[in-house]
Motif scaffolding. Structure first.
Motif, PDB file in Angstrom:
ATOM      1  N   ASP A  10       0.795  -1.232   0.000  1.00 22.08           N
ATOM      2  CA  ASP A  10       0.000   0.000   0.000  1.00 22.08           C
ATOM      3  C   ASP A  10       0.823   1.276   0.000  1.00 22.08           C
ATOM      4  N   GLY A  11       2.102   1.189   0.285  1.00 17.79           N
ATOM      5  CA  GLY A  11       2.935   2.379   0.293  1.00 17.79           C
ATOM      6  C   GLY A  11       4.354   2.047   0.700  1.00 17.79           C
ATOM      7  N   ILE A  12       5.264   2.951   0.368  1.00 23.86           N
ATOM      8  CA  ILE A  12       6.681   2.789   0.706  1.00 23.86           C
ATOM      9  C   ILE A  12       7.129   4.022   1.471  1.00 23.86           C
ATOM     10  N   ILE A  13       7.931   3.790   2.509  1.00 26.10           N
ATOM     11  CA  ILE A  13       8.438   4.887   3.331  1.00 26.10           C
ATOM     12  C   ILE A  13       9.958   4.907   3.222  1.00 26.10           C
ATOM     13  N   ILE A  14      10.516   6.070   2.889  1.00 23.15           N
ATOM     14  CA  ILE A  14      11.961   6.216   2.751  1.00 23.15           C
ATOM     15  C   ILE A  14      12.421   7.446   3.542  1.00 23.15           C
ATOM     16  N   PRO A  15      13.694   7.487   3.930  1.00 20.72           N
ATOM     17  CA  PRO A  15      14.224   8.681   4.603  1.00 20.72           C
ATOM     18  C   PRO A  15      14.613   9.764   3.598  1.00 20.72           C
ATOM     19  N   LYS A  16      14.614  11.007   4.048  1.00 22.22           N
ATOM     20  CA  LYS A  16      14.964  12.127   3.169  1.00 22.22           C
ATOM     21  C   LYS A  16      16.454  12.173   2.870  1.00 22.22           C
ATOM     22  N   HIS A  17      17.277  11.719   3.790  1.00 20.27           N
ATOM     23  CA  HIS A  17      18.722  11.900   3.674  1.00 20.27           C
ATOM     24  C   HIS A  17      19.442  10.561   3.569  1.00 20.27           C
TER      25      HIS A  17
ATOM     26  N   VAL B  51      18.515   6.755  -1.644  1.00 18.86           N
ATOM     27  CA  VAL B  51      18.072   7.056  -2.997  1.00 18.86           C
ATOM     28  C   VAL B  51      16.601   7.474  -2.985  1.00 18.86           C
ATOM     29  N   GLY B  52      16.278   8.462  -3.812  1.00 11.76           N
ATOM     30  CA  GLY B  52      14.893   8.895  -3.960  1.00 11.76           C
ATOM     31  C   GLY B  52      14.350   8.455  -5.309  1.00 11.76           C
ATOM     32  N   ILE B  53      13.314   9.136  -5.770  1.00 16.20           N
ATOM     33  CA  ILE B  53      12.714   8.809  -7.065  1.00 16.20           C
ATOM     34  C   ILE B  53      13.528   9.504  -8.152  1.00 16.20           C
ATOM     35  N   THR B  54      14.461   8.785  -8.750  1.00 15.06           N
ATOM     36  CA  THR B  54      15.306   9.298  -9.829  1.00 15.06           C
ATOM     37  C   THR B  54      14.846   8.701 -11.154  1.00 15.06           C
ATOM     38  N   PRO B  55      15.336   9.214 -12.294  1.00 10.82           N
ATOM     39  CA  PRO B  55      14.978   8.627 -13.587  1.00 10.82           C
ATOM     40  C   PRO B  55      15.296   7.139 -13.687  1.00 10.82           C
ATOM     41  N   VAL B  56      16.408   6.709 -13.098  1.00  7.21           N
ATOM     42  CA  VAL B  56      16.762   5.284 -13.147  1.00  7.21           C
ATOM     43  C   VAL B  56      15.753   4.464 -12.338  1.00  7.21           C
ATOM     44  N   VAL B  57      15.346   4.977 -11.183  1.00  2.00           N
ATOM     45  CA  VAL B  57      14.336   4.296 -10.375  1.00  2.00           C
ATOM     46  C   VAL B  57      13.036   4.163 -11.164  1.00  2.00           C
ATOM     47  N   VAL B  58      12.626   5.253 -11.798  1.00  2.00           N
ATOM     48  CA  VAL B  58      11.374   5.249 -12.555  1.00  2.00           C
ATOM     49  C   VAL B  58      11.427   4.232 -13.686  1.00  2.00           C
ATOM     50  N   LYS B  59      12.533   4.217 -14.441  1.00  2.00           N
ATOM     51  CA  LYS B  59      12.642   3.287 -15.558  1.00  2.00           C
ATOM     52  C   LYS B  59      12.673   1.840 -15.078  1.00  2.00           C
ATOM     53  N   THR B  60      13.441   1.567 -14.013  1.00  2.00           N
ATOM     54  CA  THR B  60      13.528   0.205 -13.500  1.00  2.00           C
ATOM     55  C   THR B  60      12.183  -0.280 -12.974  1.00  2.00           C
ATOM     56  N   SER B  61      11.378   0.640 -12.466  1.00  2.00           N
ATOM     57  CA  SER B  61      10.062   0.255 -11.940  1.00  2.00           C
ATOM     58  C   SER B  61       9.051  -0.006 -13.047  1.00  2.00           C
ATOM     59  N   THR B  62       9.431   0.277 -14.306  1.00  2.00           N
ATOM     60  CA  THR B  62       8.550   0.137 -15.485  1.00  2.00           C
ATOM     61  C   THR B  62       7.199   0.821 -15.262  1.00  2.00           C
ATOM     62  N   GLY B  63       7.237   1.974 -14.613  1.00  2.00           N
ATOM     63  CA  GLY B  63       6.016   2.758 -14.423  1.00  2.00           C
ATOM     64  C   GLY B  63       5.298   2.512 -13.116  1.00  2.00           C
ATOM     65  N   ALA B  64       5.737   1.529 -12.328  1.00  2.00           N
ATOM     66  CA  ALA B  64       5.048   1.224 -11.064  1.00  2.00           C
ATOM     67  C   ALA B  64       5.105   2.390 -10.088  1.00  2.00           C
ATOM     68  N   VAL B  65       6.102   3.259 -10.235  1.00  2.00           N
ATOM     69  CA  VAL B  65       6.235   4.406  -9.338  1.00  2.00           C
ATOM     70  C   VAL B  65       5.005   5.305  -9.400  1.00  2.00           C
ATOM     71  N   GLU B  66       4.268   5.252 -10.491  1.00  2.00           N
ATOM     72  CA  GLU B  66       3.066   6.080 -10.618  1.00  2.00           C
ATOM     73  C   GLU B  66       1.886   5.497  -9.842  1.00  2.00           C
ATOM     74  N   HIS B  67       2.031   4.274  -9.330  1.00  2.00           N
ATOM     75  CA  HIS B  67       0.896   3.591  -8.699  1.00  2.00           C
ATOM     76  C   HIS B  67       1.123   3.199  -7.245  1.00  2.00           C
ATOM     77  N   VAL B  68       2.361   3.265  -6.779  1.00  2.00           N
ATOM     78  CA  VAL B  68       2.658   2.952  -5.377  1.00  2.00           C
ATOM     79  C   VAL B  68       3.075   4.247  -4.688  1.00  2.00           C
ATOM     80  N   PRO B  69       2.282   4.762  -3.750  1.00  3.60           N
ATOM     81  CA  PRO B  69       2.647   6.023  -3.091  1.00  3.60           C
ATOM     82  C   PRO B  69       3.921   5.885  -2.266  1.00  3.60           C
TER      83      PRO B  69
END
Length: 271
Positions: A148-155, A158-176
């Motif tokens: 239902d969601g992912i929790i990450i630290p600010k510091h 890794v955050g939501i980078t272009p490589v993360v988005v591509k590797t997720s094959t678009g899933a980043v748009e559906h998992v908050p």
């Protein structure tokens, strides 16, 4: 005296203006501004996050036609550029001849994540994950397994980078994804809200016996260091993945995938 004047002139020549911004690296310049690859671009367009679509000037085919139509429907301008420019904009990523300028990713606060998710949610908590490919793979599995969601630290993570988005094959748009200042405090807040917190360790209960019913937070540690000591103190139960080979640990995204699907099995009554 002449030597001192020459040193002063040299210092002035090499000195940076006080208000000059440090020059950004390519990675820093594109982070959170571009996504690339067919699936990532398609999903970002569907979600209305596209600002301008860049296509390689020699790109042709069904996928290109699909993106052009999606851009037209969203009133997103299309620009044809040399492949070399896409190489630069994607920091030499595998862009497949397509790149989309997007609005920056909007992280949630923990309170916002709690408000928008269903009863008895399950969250993935990433303790200072560093590899964008691991993060992207986890997002993809999280979407497939009903996280239902992912929790990450600010510091220091890794955050939501272009490589993360591509590797997720678009899933980043559906998992908050919620980003918090202090992960330990976030876990303490979840526990006050009735969550059971589970961690991963070399010693613990066999993950195949895990009862993942109720409100659950699953912590995945850093690729090299594992979970931080502060977080370990907040864990209600440690889980381990039995191994009989010569290596002592699994890749973080592989381990997370096994645990996410065990949670799916437990929560959906699959035998």
């Amino acid at each position: 005296m002449r030597e001192k004047q020459q040193r002063n002139r040299s210092n002035k020549k090499n000195a940076k203006p006080k208000n000059e911004r440090p020059r950004e690296t390519v990675n820093e310049a594109i982070e959170d501004n571009f996504v690339f690859g067919f699936h990532a671009v398609t999903e970002a367009l569907k979600e209305g996050r596209g600002n301008k679509l860049f296509l390689s000037e020699d790109a042709r085919g069904e996928k290109i036609d699909t993106l052009k139509e999606a851009a037209r429907e969203q009133a997103v301008p299309v620009k044809w550029v040399p492949k070399q420019k896409l190489d630069l904009m994607s920091d030499q990523g595998v862009h497949q001849g397509m790149l989309l300028a997007v609005t920056p990713y909007q992280y949630l606060t923990l309170d916002e994540l709690l408000e928008q998710t269903k009863e008895n949610p399950i969250y993935l908590i990433l303790d200072n994950l560093e590899d964008p490919h691991n993060f992207g793979s986890m997002l993809r599995t999280a979407d497939a397994s009903g996280i239902d969601g992912i929790i990450i630290p600010k510091h220091r993570a890794v955050g939501i980078t272009p490589v993360v988005v591509k590797t997720s094959t678009g899933a980043v748009e559906h998992v908050p994804v919620a980003r918090v200042t202090n992960l330990t405090q976030a876990v303490q807040q979840l526990k006050k809200a009735g969550f059971w917190i589970f961690g991963t360790d070399m010693t613990g209960s066999d993950y195949r016996t895990w009862n993942a019913q109720g409100s659950v937070g699953l912590i995945i540690g850093n690729e090299g260091r594992g979970m931080g000591e502060g977080l370990k103190k907040e864990v209600d139960q440690m889980l381990t993945i039995p191994m009989t080979g010569h290596v002592q640990s699994l890749n973080a995204s592989v381990a997370a995938g096994l645990l996410m699907y065990q949670a799916y099995t437990s929560r959906n009554g699959v035998s």
